[in-house]
Design a protein around this motif. Sequence first.
Motif, short mmCIF file in Angstrom:
data_model
loop_
_atom_site.label_atom_id
_atom_site.label_comp_id
_atom_site.label_asym_id
_atom_site.label_seq_id
_atom_site.Cartn_x
_atom_site.Cartn_y
_atom_site.Cartn_z
N MET A 181 -4.63 2.95 -4.42
CA MET A 181 -4.46 2.47 -6.08
C MET A 181 -5.60 2.98 -6.68
SD MET A 181 -4.48 -1.50 -7.31
CE MET A 181 -6.04 -1.85 -6.59
N ALA A 182 -5.33 3.52 -8.06
CA ALA A 182 -6.25 4.16 -8.87
C ALA A 182 -6.53 3.18 -9.88
CB ALA A 182 -5.70 5.41 -9.30
N GLN A 183 -7.75 3.16 -10.39
CA GLN A 183 -8.13 2.04 -11.36
C GLN A 183 -8.74 2.93 -12.53
OE1 GLN A 183 -9.53 -1.95 -10.77
NE2 GLN A 183 -11.07 -1.44 -12.40
N LEU A 184 -8.18 2.93 -13.85
CA LEU A 184 -8.90 3.87 -14.61
C LEU A 184 -9.29 2.70 -16.00
CD1 LEU A 184 -6.07 6.35 -14.58
CD2 LEU A 184 -8.26 6.83 -13.87
N ASN A 185 -10.08 3.17 -16.89
CA ASN A 185 -10.35 2.33 -18.03
C ASN A 185 -9.43 2.89 -19.06
OD1 ASN A 185 -11.60 4.52 -19.52
ND2 ASN A 185 -13.55 4.34 -18.47
N ILE A 186 -9.41 2.06 -20.08
CA ILE A 186 -8.53 2.29 -21.19
C ILE A 186 -8.49 3.83 -21.88
CG2 ILE A 186 -7.76 1.61 -23.58
CD1 ILE A 186 -8.24 -1.07 -22.75
N ALA A 187 -9.86 4.14 -22.03
CA ALA A 187 -10.02 5.47 -22.73
C ALA A 187 -9.62 6.58 -21.53
CB ALA A 187 -11.47 5.78 -23.13
N GLU A 188 -9.84 6.60 -20.36
CA GLU A 188 -9.49 7.54 -19.58
C GLU A 188 -7.80 7.79 -19.43
OE1 GLU A 188 -12.36 7.78 -15.72
OE2 GLU A 188 -11.50 5.72 -15.94
N ALA A 189 -7.44 6.56 -19.45
CA ALA A 189 -5.59 6.31 -19.58
C ALA A 189 -5.15 6.93 -20.72
CB ALA A 189 -5.34 4.86 -19.57
N LYS A 190 -5.76 6.78 -21.72
CA LYS A 190 -5.42 7.45 -23.21
C LYS A 190 -5.54 8.90 -22.92
CE LYS A 190 -6.20 7.05 -28.01
NZ LYS A 190 -7.01 6.47 -29.11
N ALA A 191 -6.67 9.22 -22.47
CA ALA A 191 -6.91 10.77 -22.43
C ALA A 191 -5.93 11.40 -21.54
CB ALA A 191 -8.29 11.12 -22.12
N HIS A 192 -5.48 10.71 -20.57
CA HIS A 192 -4.80 11.40 -19.46
C HIS A 192 -3.44 10.74 -19.28
CE1 HIS A 192 -8.26 13.74 -18.36
NE2 HIS A 192 -8.82 12.80 -18.35
N PHE A 193 -2.91 10.30 -20.45
CA PHE A 193 -1.60 9.55 -20.42
C PHE A 193 -0.32 10.23 -19.62
CE2 PHE A 193 2.38 7.58 -22.12
CZ PHE A 193 2.26 6.35 -21.68
N SER A 194 -0.13 11.48 -19.95
CA SER A 194 0.86 12.04 -19.49
C SER A 194 0.71 12.35 -17.91
CB SER A 194 1.17 13.42 -19.91
OG SER A 194 1.51 13.52 -21.23
N GLU A 195 -0.23 12.70 -17.51
CA GLU A 195 -0.59 12.73 -16.03
C GLU A 195 -0.31 11.65 -15.38
OE1 GLU A 195 -3.87 13.76 -12.51
OE2 GLU A 195 -3.90 14.87 -14.67
N ILE A 196 -1.11 10.25 -15.91
CA ILE A 196 -1.00 8.90 -15.25
C ILE A 196 0.58 8.53 -15.13
CG2 ILE A 196 -1.33 6.51 -15.56
CD1 ILE A 196 -4.06 7.63 -16.90
#
Length: 75
Positions: free
Chosen positions: A1-16
């Motif tokens: 399970m990966a945990q990312l902060n909101i800014a990381e998720a926004k920057a890499h949304f397509s890959e996530i």
Amino acid sequence: MAQLNIAEAKAHFSEIVRRAARGEEIVIAKDNHPLVRLVPVQGNEGDRVPGSAKHHIVSVSPDFAGTLEDFKDYM
């Protein structure tokens, strides 16, 4: 399970989204507190195979591609 902060998720949304679609559970957090979990939709396993419905349609009406009665006025 990966945990990312909101800014990381926004920057890499397509890959996530791609990772989650493959079955990986992704948790998006704010200030290290989990907020949401991104998981694939059930029934979207990608098991569709082109041509798998071949021979399942036994007959088609002769006027299948014809204009519907309700739309003849618009032709």
